[in-house]
Every structure is written in structure tokens, then in C-alpha cells.
Enzyme design. Structure first.
Site, PDB file in Angstrom:
ATOM      1  N   SER A  56       0.850  -1.195   0.000  1.00 27.35           N
ATOM      2  CA  SER A  56       0.000   0.000   0.000  1.00 27.35           C
ATOM      3  C   SER A  56       0.885   1.244   0.000  1.00 27.35           C
ATOM      4  CB  SER A  56      -0.922   0.021   1.229  1.00 27.35           C
ATOM      5  OG  SER A  56      -0.148   0.088   2.424  1.00 27.35           O
ATOM      6  N   ILE A  58       3.145   4.478  -0.380  1.00 29.67           N
ATOM      7  CA  ILE A  58       4.261   4.877  -1.235  1.00 29.67           C
ATOM      8  C   ILE A  58       4.865   3.674  -1.943  1.00 29.67           C
ATOM      9  CG2 ILE A  58       6.581   5.888  -1.242  1.00 29.67           C
ATOM     10  CD1 ILE A  58       5.699   7.659   1.095  1.00 29.67           C
ATOM     11  N   SER A 190      12.252  10.504   5.556  1.00 31.49           N
ATOM     12  CA  SER A 190      11.217  11.493   5.827  1.00 31.49           C
ATOM     13  C   SER A 190      11.886  12.851   5.980  1.00 31.49           C
ATOM     14  CB  SER A 190      10.463  11.141   7.108  1.00 31.49           C
ATOM     15  OG  SER A 190       9.593  12.203   7.498  1.00 31.49           O
ATOM     16  N   TYR A 203      10.131   8.594  15.944  1.00 26.13           N
ATOM     17  CA  TYR A 203      10.144   8.519  14.477  1.00 26.13           C
ATOM     18  C   TYR A 203      11.217   9.440  13.905  1.00 26.13           C
ATOM     19  CZ  TYR A 203       8.423   8.752   9.652  1.00 26.13           C
ATOM     20  OH  TYR A 203       8.318   8.713   8.283  1.00 26.13           O
ATOM     21  N   LYS A 207      14.533   8.121  11.765  1.00 26.49           N
ATOM     22  CA  LYS A 207      14.867   8.545  10.404  1.00 26.49           C
ATOM     23  C   LYS A 207      16.228   9.245  10.356  1.00 26.49           C
ATOM     24  CE  LYS A 207      11.293   6.846   8.378  1.00 26.49           C
ATOM     25  NZ  LYS A 207      11.446   5.652   7.506  1.00 26.49           N
TER      26      LYS A 207
END
Length: 321
Positions: A56, A58, A190, A203, A207
Site C-alpha cells: 500500500s 508509497i 522522511s 520517528y 529517520k
């Protein structure tokens, strides 16, 4: 006007145009330029690209973009039924450029590190080669910094960082043994990976860590291509499974009716970054793209911090501005 004054004027005009592009475009200028004048996606026809988290969002959008140009695909994720649906969509999008055997589906849990080697062997036994690994599987987070349980920090890092590093190391070793170190490792990072946002502390940290891992790999292995693609807010179901601050918690929110880039546009830009072997690129609707540029400049970053509260930044991140 003297020659020096003329040069100064050109310099000012250059930066004025550049800032306007920051405002008008939905990605960084270099990526936009490559999308118009760079290497065509058709140059990747026949290559084998492995996309994790391809069921699903990207991952799916990237798979469709590559399939349209005859790129052979390995689609992996935990949800087999959704993967098989994406496989059918890719074959339809390819319009005869790909046969069923050219889109391999592998049910895979990234956290099961012991199975990574087996999955890599499955890819190599099927296609006898691998050209690009796209580490796309991962989860986001919404939580206040002070309320995050340490177990959540560990779980998010296990998925978004350590699982990615483990699989990438196996693939890089294959590149070294079979191609003399030539190959392509990519990851969905991100904008939060170089511009921290509020209410996603683990998060953001994950990243940042992922970026450091892969950029250090590029420094160490100059023949290897490394691409970090950093999206801003994208219209996917990403927040459904996002971590909270409590172990086992899920955000479970929809991104419907929010100001977000479409997944397909994001996938198309990601494909351009891969075809042109770009090292760091990003995308996002205004003002995300502008803020991403500011975050890359220490002076502009400080100014931005003074002008915007954490609530404003959070509204931008959530597609509410």
C-alpha cells in the site's frame, strides 16, 4: 553598471528565483529538474527492483510507476492478499512490458531477521540478479516526547532502523560478491529525518539514524549508489498503523480531507530519484517544501524556530495548513 555590480545582480536574481521555486514546486529543485531533463525511467527497463512495504501507500505507488516502464519487481510485505492485488495492478500498468513471472510477490515480516537471507535467496533464485533494494517498510508515530514508553522507542527502531540495516547489509554483501560493490540501496526516509517535527520524537530519531547509517555506507563504498527519499505529508493509510507513546498502541487516524501530496505523485518522484541515482531528495506540498529547504540551512532553521510554534508546525505536518 560595473561588472562587479552585474555579477551581484545575477547572484541576487539567482537566489530570488531559487526561493520562488521552493515555494512553487512540490519537491526539491534538483529532483524537479531531473523529472524534466534527467535520465528517463525507461533506462531502468529490465532491472530488478525489490520494494519492501509494497502492499500500500508509497511502496505500491512506486511499484506502479516502475511497472509502467518495464521494471521487474519484487513486492514484499506482511499482507499477502494486498500484495497480490498490487501485483495485478502492476501487470496492468505495464501494458505488456511485464509478464507474471516479472513481478514476484514475497510475504515478509521485516522484523523476522532470521528470514531475510531466505527471502534474498528467493529473489536471486527467481531473477538471478538484484539491481535495487528499496527499503520502504516502516511505521510513523504520534506522541508527546515525555509520554513515550522506552519499549516503544525500541520497537520503532527495530522496524524502521535495525531491520532495514540488516536487510541492506545482506544485499550490499551480494553486490560486493557479484558486482564488485556496484548496486543501489534506497530507503524511504522522511523530511522529519533532517527537520525534527513535534509529537513524533522516536520517528524523527529513527529517520535521522537511518539517514546516518546509509550515508556512512555511501562514504565507505564509493561504487555503491545510495538514495534517501524523504517525503513530507502523503495521502496514505500510514497513520492507521502509526505508533503512539504506549506499547501496543496505534494512532488509527485517516488522512482523508487533509492537505497532502497524493501517493502516486510521491511514487513518481521516488522513481525519478532512483533512475537518476540521486542521493537525497524530498517532496511535499507548500509550505512543506519551503520548510524542508529552510531546515537544511542552520541560519534559516533558527529563524524558522523563532517564527513558528510547535502547534503551527504540527498543523503543517498533519496537512491542516
Amino acid at each position: 553598471m560595473s561588472f562587479l555590480e552585474f555579477l551581484l545582480l545575477l547572484l541576487v536574481l539567482y537566489y530570488v528565483v531559487y526561493v520562488l521555486l521552493w515555494i512553487l514546486l512540490d519537491c526539491n529543485v534538483a529532483l524537479w529538474y531531473k523529472s524534466r531533463f534527467g535520465v528517463s525511467l525507461s533506462s531502468m527497463r529490465g532491472q530488478v527492483v525489490w520494494i519492501t512495504g509494497a502492499s500500500s501507500g508509497i511502496g505500491r505507488a512506486l511499484a506502479l510507476s516502475l511497472a509502467r516502464h518495464g521494471v521487474k519487481l519484487v513486492l514484499s510485505a506482511r499482507r499477502l492478499e494486498q500484495l497480490e492485488q498490487v501485483q495485478e495492478e502492476c501487470l496492468a500498468a505495464a501494458r505488456g512490458l511485464l509478464a507474471t513471472k516479472d513481478v514476484l510477490v514475497i510475504q515478509m515480516d521485516m522484523l523476522d531477521l532470521d528470514e531475510h537471507k531466505t527471502h534474498l535467496n528467493t529473489v536471486l533464485n527467481h531473477f538471478h540478479r538484484l539491481d535495487v533494494l528499496v527499503n520502504n517498510a516502516g511505521r510513523s508515530q504520534r506522541a508527546s516526547w515525555t509520554e513515550v514508553e522506552i519499549e516503544v522507542d525500541r520497537e520503532l527502531f527495530e522496524l524502521d532502523v535495525f531491520a532495514v540495516v540488516h536487510l541492506s547489509r545482506l544485499v550490499v554483501r551480494y553486490f560486493v560478491e557479484q558486482n564488485g560493490g556496484r548496486g543501489h540501496i534506497a530507503a524511504t526516509s522522511s523530511i522529519a529525518g533532517f527537520s525534527p517535527v513535534p509529537f513524533s520524537p522516536t520517528y524523527c530519531a529513527a529517520k535521522h539514524a537511518l539517514n546516518a547509517y546509509l550515508l556512512s555506507l555511501k562514504v565507505e563504498m564509493r561504487k555503491l549508489d545510495v538514495s534517501l527519499f524523504a517525503p513530507g505529508p502523503i495521502a496514505t493509510d500510514f497513520l492507521q498503523e502509526a505508533f503512539t507513546g504506549s506499547q501496543g498502541g496505534k494512532v488509527g487516524l485517516s488522512t482523508a480531507n487533509q492537505k497532502r501530496m497524493t501517493a502516486q505523485r510521491c511514487g513518481d518522484l521516488f522513481a525519478v530519484a532512483l533512475a537518476n541515482k540521486m542521493d537525497l531528495t524530498w517532496c511535499g506540498l507548500f509550505p512543506v517544501n519551503l520548510l524542508a529547504y529552510c531546515a537544511r540551512n542552520p541560519t534559516l532553521s533558527k529563524i524558522l524556530a523563532q517564527l513558528m510554534t510547535e502547534k503551527t508546525l504540527n498543523k503543517i505536518r498533519e496537512g491542516k495548513l
